[in-house]
Design an enzyme around this catalytic site. Structure first.
Site, PDB file in Angstrom:
ATOM      1  CG  HIS A 122      -0.266  -0.221   2.513  1.00 14.68           C
ATOM      2  ND1 HIS A 122      -0.082  -1.476   3.041  1.00 14.68           N
ATOM      3  CD2 HIS A 122       0.296   0.631   3.413  1.00 14.68           C
ATOM      4  CE1 HIS A 122       0.537  -1.401   4.200  1.00 14.68           C
ATOM      5  NE2 HIS A 122       0.787  -0.122   4.449  1.00 14.68           N
TER       6      HIS A 122
ATOM      7  CB  CYS B 238       1.094  -0.258  11.575  1.00 12.13           C
ATOM      8  SG  CYS B 238      -0.154   0.090  10.320  1.00 12.13           S
TER       9      CYS B 238
END
Length: 659
Positions: A67, A180
């Protein structure tokens, strides 16, 4: 919004042929472009690879979710691909990856899509669902399976939300926080894994997710108070102060995804140490492999001190340089730099800022190690190192004539003071764990500062003569360098700036430069000038190459190259990182060569900078400014030429130029 609102049939490939990680990324990016979500294919691919350079998004079990969030994305989107033969995607379990989902997130704008992407990441924890996706024969079947699974998931979420208030009233066995750096996938996968495993174990858990869209399912004070312990599965900083007094275990977010049962067991079996808000790193880690490496921890503590010290060095250095620039009447006299009221003001302000530099450095190193209780001890230790107080000095009348007993330990002494204070306070905190709970409130305001300052002062007065001798020897060695030795030092220090562009090697060179600058000598200023030149060249060399050798670069690269002119002149080496991440074998050698040339010439010309930052914008305070600009120009040209020779011309369809 549903997952299939972001996943078009055109963006799905069944039976992809990718054989390597790079090929897989290229195929997925191509699918994303076909879906109409990307305006700049090259820039988006570069962003995806830069994200992979941080750590692989191969999660294991044959799944990868690469991503990127970038301005090259026009609208949020998904692309998916199955690769029956599998791809070595550097996954956590070392197994081939056969199922890919690529996420495209735009910079800024609404974050509605983040909830959808987080839902997808949790669906992929169901191995049976993933097996059905791998077995899909057509893109249409693939989309239907996703829609079917999402509908079931939404029903579960609705039922879960309906019972949330009742669960909060009953309390939880364990609470957790997952996070994260990007906050799109791993955050929610770890939360889902922990929730499922807790249900299997017959336990109640509440997990707060700190994603891109903000914190969700936020833990209340009552949630924390009633739980038996806390799990922190995160790859970014999480505020732990609210968990003071609770058993707490901290680990990476990927550990939360892959080993949730072991994490929950650590809390339930009472193996996690009690966290104290004043104890900094007092977080239990059961396995050495899971703990942060010693070198990495020392590096982070050091950089915490350096980052807080820099404003004092920058402000003080530039103000002092301006005092000399403004004091033309005092030129050649002993009062040069403060012979006029205006010059004296700048000189005084700059000197006072410099006086705080070493205490700030040691104070914030100690704070990184021992949290706030370490701050006072670190400040005092840094001041003692700077002033040079020793046990021998205490035996004198401590008057003006006793200054010969003072042995300043300088920058090295302040470094030692910071680490010594931090670990001394950590030790005091652990000893105080044995005291009755009735004195808990007295510890941070009385016991820690008194014992911490006392122990640090005693240690620093004892070691100051040794640290001072080392510091004096190093300073004498540097000041004694001349000619080719100085040039070689400039080549090495400047070349290190371009080696990893903001990484540990770059930072090591920068810390060396600021340490030399702290000595307030001509040699120290020359070293700082060479280091700064080395950090300016990489983005400048790339900018020049994209300007003069357009056929080596895509249109997106050339646009980014324009920005690198500003970043290079501002001494922001990180402007070169996207280019280095996309093509390290060509970009890094060229940048290192250019930086080394600039650093060597800066030394050869005797250029000296009293400022540790600012780039070309502080050229007025640099000694031999014209020669410094020549050194920068030479390094930039060498770097650009080497880079342009290493890179081959691109075909017209890639570089966007007329054939």
């Amino acid at each position: 919004m549903r997952i299939n609102d972001l996943l078009n049939v055109e963006s799905i490939r069944i039976g992809g042929a990718a054989a390597t990680k790079d090929e897989a990324i290229d195929e997925l990016v191509g699918l994303m472009v076909r879906g109409g979500n990307v305006v700049d294919e090259e820039e988006y691919a570069k962003a995806v690879r830069a994200r992979e350079a941080e750590f692989s998004t191969g999660l294991g079990d044959g799944i990868a979710i690469p991503h990127a969030k970038t301005a090259a994305v026009s609208a949020p989107g998904l692309a998916a691909m199955t690769v029956p033969a599998g791809v070595d995607y550097e996954s956590l379990d070392g197994e081939p990856t056969t199922l890919f989902f690529l996420i495209a997130a735009p910079e800024g704008g609404s974050d509605v899509h983040l909830e959808v992407l987080s839902r997808l990441s949790t669906l992929l924890l169901d191995q049976k669902f993933c097996a059905r996706l791998r077995a899909a024969k057509t893109p249409e079947e693939f989309r239907h399976l996703v829609d079917e699974q999402e509908t079931a998931r939404l029903s579960e979420e609705a039922a879960k939300a309906a019972g949330a208030a009742e669960r909060d009233r009953e309390g939880y066995d364990v609470v957790a926080v997952t996070a994260c750096p990007t906050g799109i996938a791993h955050t929610f996968m770890a939360a889902e894994a922990l929730e499922k495993k807790a249900a299997e174990m017959g336990l109640k858990i509440k997990v707060e997710t700190q994603g891109q869209g903000g914190a969700k399912n936020v833990l209340t004070q009552a949630d924390v108070a009633g739980a038996r312990g806390v799990i922190i599965a995160a790859d970014k900083n999480v505020d732990l102060s609210r968990f003071d007094g609770k058993p707490l275990y901290s680990c990476s977010v990927t550990r939360g995804i892959n080993d949730p049962g072991a994490l929950i067991s650590l809390i339930i079996e009472g193996k996690a140490a009690v966290y104290h808000a004043g104890a900094g790193a007092n977080v239990a880690v059961a396995e050495a492999g899971e703990s942060e490496g010693v070198g990495r921890k020392l590096y982070k503590d050091l950089m915490n001190g350096v980052s807080h010290m820099l404003p004092f060095v920058v402000g003080g250095g530039i103000l002092m340089a301006l005092s000399f620039l403004l004091d033309q009447p005092g030129l050649g006299t002993g009062a040069y730099g403060h012979s006029t009221p205006l010059a004296a003001f700048f000189n005084l302000a700059g000197n006072q800022a410099f006086n705080f530099m070493l205490p700030i450095l040691s104070g914030y190193i100690a704070m990184s190690i021992a949290d706030r209780p370490g701050l006072a001890a670190g400040f005092v230790g840094g001041w003692i190192a700077k002033e040079g107080y020793t046990l021998g000095y205490l035996a004198t009348d401590m008057g003006a004539e006793a200054t010969g007993a003072l042995v300043s330990a300088g920058f090295l002494g302040a470094l030692f003071a910071g680490f010594a204070a931090g670990y001394l306070v950590r030790g005091i905190e652990r000893l105080c764990d044995k005291l009755p709970s009735s004195v808990e409130g007295v510890k941070p305001i009385l016991i820690y500062p008194v014992l911490g300052v006392f122990a640090t002062s005693l240690v620093m007065m004892a070691v100051n003569p040794v640290m001072g001798a080392i510091s004096s020897a190093l300073s004498g060695f540097l000041n004694g360098l001349s000619g080719s030795s100085m040039v070689l030092l400039g080549i090495i220090a400047a070349g290190m700036q371009a080696t990893d562009m903001g990484g540990p090697i770059n930072k090591a060179a920068y810390v060396f430069g600021t340490a030399a600058l702290a000595e307030q000598t001509v040699t120290g200023n020359m070293i700082m000038a060479a280091v700064m030149a080395g950090g300016m060249v990489p983005p400048l060399a790339i900018a020049l190459s994209t300007t003069l050798f357009k056929n080596r670069w895509t249109e997106a690269d050339r646009k980014a190259g324009v920005v690198n002119w500003i970043m290079g002149l501002s001494y922001i080496t990180e402007g070169a990182i996207p280019f280095a991440a996309a093509d390290p074998l060509r970009v890094l050698p060229a940048c290192i060569a250019g930086s080394a040339v600039a650093g060597g010439l800066s030394m050869l010309f005797g250029c000296a900078s009293p400022a540790p930052h600012g780039g070309a914008w502080v050229i007025a305070v640099i000694a031999n400014p014209v020669q410094y600009l020549i050194a920068l120009a030479a390094g930039t040209v060498v770097g650009a030429l080497v880079l342009s020779l290493l890179k081959r011309p691109l075909p017209p369809e890639q570089n966007g130029l007329a054939g």
